[in-house]
Structure formats: structure tokens, C-alpha cells
Write an enzyme that holds these catalytic residues in place. Structure first.
Site, PDB file in Angstrom:
ATOM      1  N   LYS A 186       0.828  -1.211   0.000  1.00 44.37           N
ATOM      2  CA  LYS A 186       0.000   0.000   0.000  1.00 44.37           C
ATOM      3  C   LYS A 186       0.865   1.265   0.000  1.00 44.37           C
ATOM      4  O   LYS A 186       0.628   2.211  -0.760  1.00 44.37           O
ATOM      5  CB  LYS A 186      -0.931  -0.023   1.215  1.00 44.37           C
ATOM      6  N   CYS A 231      -3.506  10.890   1.735  1.00 46.28           N
ATOM      7  CA  CYS A 231      -2.926   9.573   1.460  1.00 46.28           C
ATOM      8  C   CYS A 231      -1.554   9.758   0.839  1.00 46.28           C
ATOM      9  O   CYS A 231      -0.534   9.431   1.426  1.00 46.28           O
ATOM     10  CB  CYS A 231      -3.830   8.810   0.512  1.00 46.28           C
TER      11      CYS A 231
END
Ligand code: SAJ
Length: 413
Positions: free
Chosen positions: A213, A267
């Protein structure tokens, strides 16, 4: 064994859509959040965040009794933790206190056979830490770090990868990386994701899933930094960066991303720091990309200041405040930062245009920034700054920009 009841801890941008989608598959879902307002809003069949179509899904699953929200945990077969993982202070070290608090919340109701999944984007090792906290609170149960496949509790990391604005689609269609702390943990997690994911569920270990991720978002950050650096080089060399990128992208193995006013959202501008923080001597390129992208808003402010200098009473129209196109999300937005810092410099009248919100955030209004429609802002401005490539700006009549000094950070004019 099919899942009858699932609990989602943290009902924010990831937790709430995940809870709603699982509930829409007929599974009883209990959402747990410390925010009483969020809990009350969801139980009333409404939503406290903005995401296309989420309101419809939440209303329908709450109405049929498949989704319920509460502030205290209750027993379930699976627990999905989707809480924030911000920085601690200014040094970019990850703050895992929300994960620890989630572990503390679910520990008392854990039962043998339960599955606990960490969905929050996390530094490498966070899933093992979560399992450690669970073990600390429940010494009567066994965990995979000690008992592997035969542990009472199964633990996995399955990072969320959905794009804001497309969450409901991507939750279902994206492939999922399933990082169990043992094979049995991964297998059980796949069973859960298979209830709503149409994409492939690919099994790996928890640490690799965490790094996967972080890698995805760092890859994007490094590539955007490349584009942002190019845009500054091109300004200096008097070359149109947009034309340049179009030409370079004609090469079959080149795909340069788009420069912009900086990188926003919570993010891409955050996750690469988790890698840098764990390997500061090795993650040199990743760190430099962060610094390059964070420097871009300051560069844009310099450009605007120079342009405004040409006018006696400059009126500066700033088009867009959101962190990217066609959403209303202003969090960690470089556009917002630019407009706010510009107001502090007191170099002229500033008009902000943001078609996706109804009113300026108080912090900006208090600085004397005006809020106007595109037409009226373009009418009054002598300097126009394009900060977000919203559809409304892309389809605006180009003649409205004539005779203005235009600083186009998104290449739409
Ligand atoms: N941006 C550019 N140029 C580009 C692309 C993006 O300047 O060519 C800017 C945007 O304007 C924005 C920022 O980057 O300010 C981030 O936008 P984004 O669309 O790249 O990503 P996010 O933050 O909305 O979502 C990302 C996604 N990650 C990847 O595409 C690798 C999403 O799939 C993740 O689930 C999400 O982060 C997350 O939650 O981690």
C-alpha cells in the site's frame, strides 16, 4: 463458514462505505465510532462525509436493519479496523494510537475463532503491533504471532485502495492484497472479502501487504514530483510543459503524470513518509519526492506575487480550493494552502471560486477572501489562477480568460 455479523471500527471515509457495502450483501454490520454525531447521523440513515451515492446505500441498509452504528463494541465474527494513521507532531513519525485504541475497544468482546483485519494504511510492522496489543488485553486467547495457523484469533492486513469519488465502485472492483499473519489468517480474510469484492484477492504476508500500500502511493507521489519538477524546469526554459508531456507520452514506454499546484489529500502526501521514517538512509528518492511536491505551492505563490506586481490594484481570482478535481474535499489541499497564504501576503483582493462547496471555510472568510461564482470572479479579476481542474472550469468559455494574466497550474486553459 459464512459471516453473519461483521463489525467495522471507524466510520470515516473508508469504514462507512465498507460497512455499507458489506451490509448491502445481507450481512449484519455493526459500525463502531467514538464520534457520537457520526453514530447518530448514520443511525438516522444519513451520512456525515461526502462520497457519491453513499447516502443512498447507507439509507437503504439502515432502513432494512442491516447496518447499525454504536460507540461501544459488541461481539462479531470479524472486526475491520479503519481508523486514521496520522503523524505524531511534525517529525512525520506515524501515530498508531488510533489503532491501539481500536484494539482496546474490540479486545473485551473478542471470541475464539474471530478475525481481526487492519485496513488503515500503516507503516510496516503495524499489524504485528496490533496483534501484540490484542494479546496484551486478552492473555486468555492465542494469537498468530505465537500459534500461527492454530491461533484462536486470526489477524490480517488488507489495505484499502479506493479512490475518493469512486469509493463505492472501487470497493467492489479493485483487487485486494490480503496479508495474513498466517496462511489460515489470509484464508479467512479472503472469505470475508469474497462476500463483496469482485476483483481478485491476492494472498501475501502482513508486512508485504503494508509495504504494498505504501509503495502504491509513493509510486504516484514520485511520479507527480517528476511532473512538478519538469513544470518548474520548463518555466525556466520557456517551454510549455503540457505540450512537452504530451509529446514525451507518445513514446510507448513513457507515461508522465500531470504537474499541479502540489499534492493534497491525506494519502499520497502522508504515506511515503511512513517508508522514509522506517528507512531514512535508504528512502532518498521517496523523501525528495515529498519535498519537491511540498515545495510546489510556494513556487505557485511566487508566480502569483510576481504577476500581481504588474497591477496597481490587483484582483486575483483563484479557481478551485479542493485537493483535486470534481470533489468537495478541502483537506490537505494545496489550493487551499495557496489561497490562504496569499491572503496573508496582502498583495491584492482575492476571490476564491469553488463550485463544489456552498460557502468559504471560516478560516478563509476571516482573512477577507471573497467567495464568488466563476463568471463574477473572471469578470473582476486581472490575475486568474487555475488551482483545480474542475469540470466547470474546463468547460468555461475561453474568451473569459482573454486579457487576463493566467497562471494555470493544471494546464486546462
Ligand atoms: N495529482 C497531481 N497530478 C497527477 C495526479 C494527481 O498533481 O497526475 C494530485 C491531485 O491533484 C491530488 C493528489 O495528487 O492533489 C492526490 O490525488 P490522487 O487522485 O492521485 O490520489 P488520492 O489521494 O485521491 O487517492 C490515492 C489513490 N492511490 C493511488 O492512485 C496509488 C487511491 O487509490 C488510494 O486508495 C488513496 O490514495 C488512499 O486512500 O491511500
Amino acid at each position: 463458514m459464512p459471516f453473519k455479523k461483521v463489525s467495522v471500527i471507524g466510520l470515516g471515509y473508508i469504514g462507512l462505505p465498507t460497512a455499507a457495502v458489506i451490509a448491502s450483501r445481507g450481512i449484519e454490520v455493526v459500525g463502531v465510532d467514538i464520534n457520537q454525531h457520526a453514530v447518530d447521523t448514520i443511525n438516522a440513515g444519513e451520512i456525515h462525509i461526502v462520497e457519491p451515492d453513499l447516502d443512498i446505500v447507507v439509507r437503504s441498509v439502515v432502513t432494512v436493519g442491516k447496518l447499525r452504528a454504536t460507540t461501544t463494541a459488541e461481539p462479531a465474527e470479524a472486526f475491520m479496523v479503519a481508523v486514521p494513521t496520522p503523524f505524531k507532531g511534525d517529525d512525520h513519525s506515524p501515530d498508531l494510537s488510533y489503532i491501539e485504541a481500536a484494539a482496546k475497544t474490540i479486545a473485551p468482546v473478542l471470541e475464539k475463532g474471530n478475525l481481526v483485519i487492519l485496513e488503515s494504511t500503516s507503516p510496516v510492522g503495524a499489524t504485528e503491533k496490533m496483534a501484540g496489543w490484542l494479546k496484551e488485553y486478552r492473555p486468555d486467547l492465542s494469537f498468530p504471532q505465537d500459534k500461527g495457523d492454530s491461533a484462536d484469533i486470526k489477524v490480517a492486513h488488507c489495505p484499502e485502495r479506493v479512490l475518493p469519488g469512486y469509493v463505492l465502485q472501487e470497493l467492489v472492483t479493485n483487487d485486494r492484497v490480503i496479508g495474513g499473519m498466517s496462511k489460515a489468517c489470509s484464508d479467512r480474510a479472503v472469505e470475508l472479502y469474497k462476500t463483496f469484492v469482485k476483483g481478485e484477492c491476492i494472498i501475501t504476508g502482513a508486512r508485504t501487504a503494508e509495504m504494498a500500500k505504501l509503495t502504491e502511493n509513493s509510486f504516484r507521489d514520485v511520479n507527480i514530483a517528476f511532473a512538478n519538477e519538469l513544470s518548474v524546469i520548463c518555466d525556466k526554459l520557456k517551454i510549455n510543459v503540457w505540450e512537452l508531456i504530451k509529446l514525451a507520452n507518445r513514446h510507448p514506454r513513457v507515461d508522465v503524470l500531470n504537474p499541479g499546484p502540489g499534492v493534497g489529500g491525506h494519502c499520497i502526501a502522508v504515506d511515503p513518509w511512513f517508508i522514509v521514517n522506517s528507512c531514512p538512509d535508504e528512502a532518498r528518492l521517496i523523501e525528495q519526492a515529498r519535498l519537491t511536491n511540498d515545495a510546489k505551492p510556494h513556487y505557485v505563490i511566487e508566480q502569483i506575487t510576481k504577476a500581481a506586481d504588474e497591477f496597481k490594484r490587483p484582483v486575483i481570482a483563484c479557481l478551485g480550493l479542493a485537493f483535486k478535481a470534481d470533489i468537495d474535499d478541502l483537506r490537505e489541499s494545496p489550493a487551499l494552502q495557496i489561497v490562504s497564504d496569499l491572503a496573508d501576503k496582502n498583495i491584492g483582493e482575492i476571490i476564491a471560486v469553488e463550485p463544489n462547496i456552498d460557502a468559504l471555510p471560516k478560516k478563509l472568510a476571516d482573512k477577507g477572501i471573497a467567495f464568488a461564482s466563476l463568471e463574477s470572479a473572471l469578470d473582476k479579476a486581472n490575475v486568474v489562477v487555475v488551482l483545480v481542474d474542475h469540470q466547470e472550469f474546463k468547460s468555461a468559455d475561453r474568451s473569459q480568460f482573454a486579457a487576463k494574466v493566467v497562471i494555470d497550474t493544471r494546464g486546462i486553459v
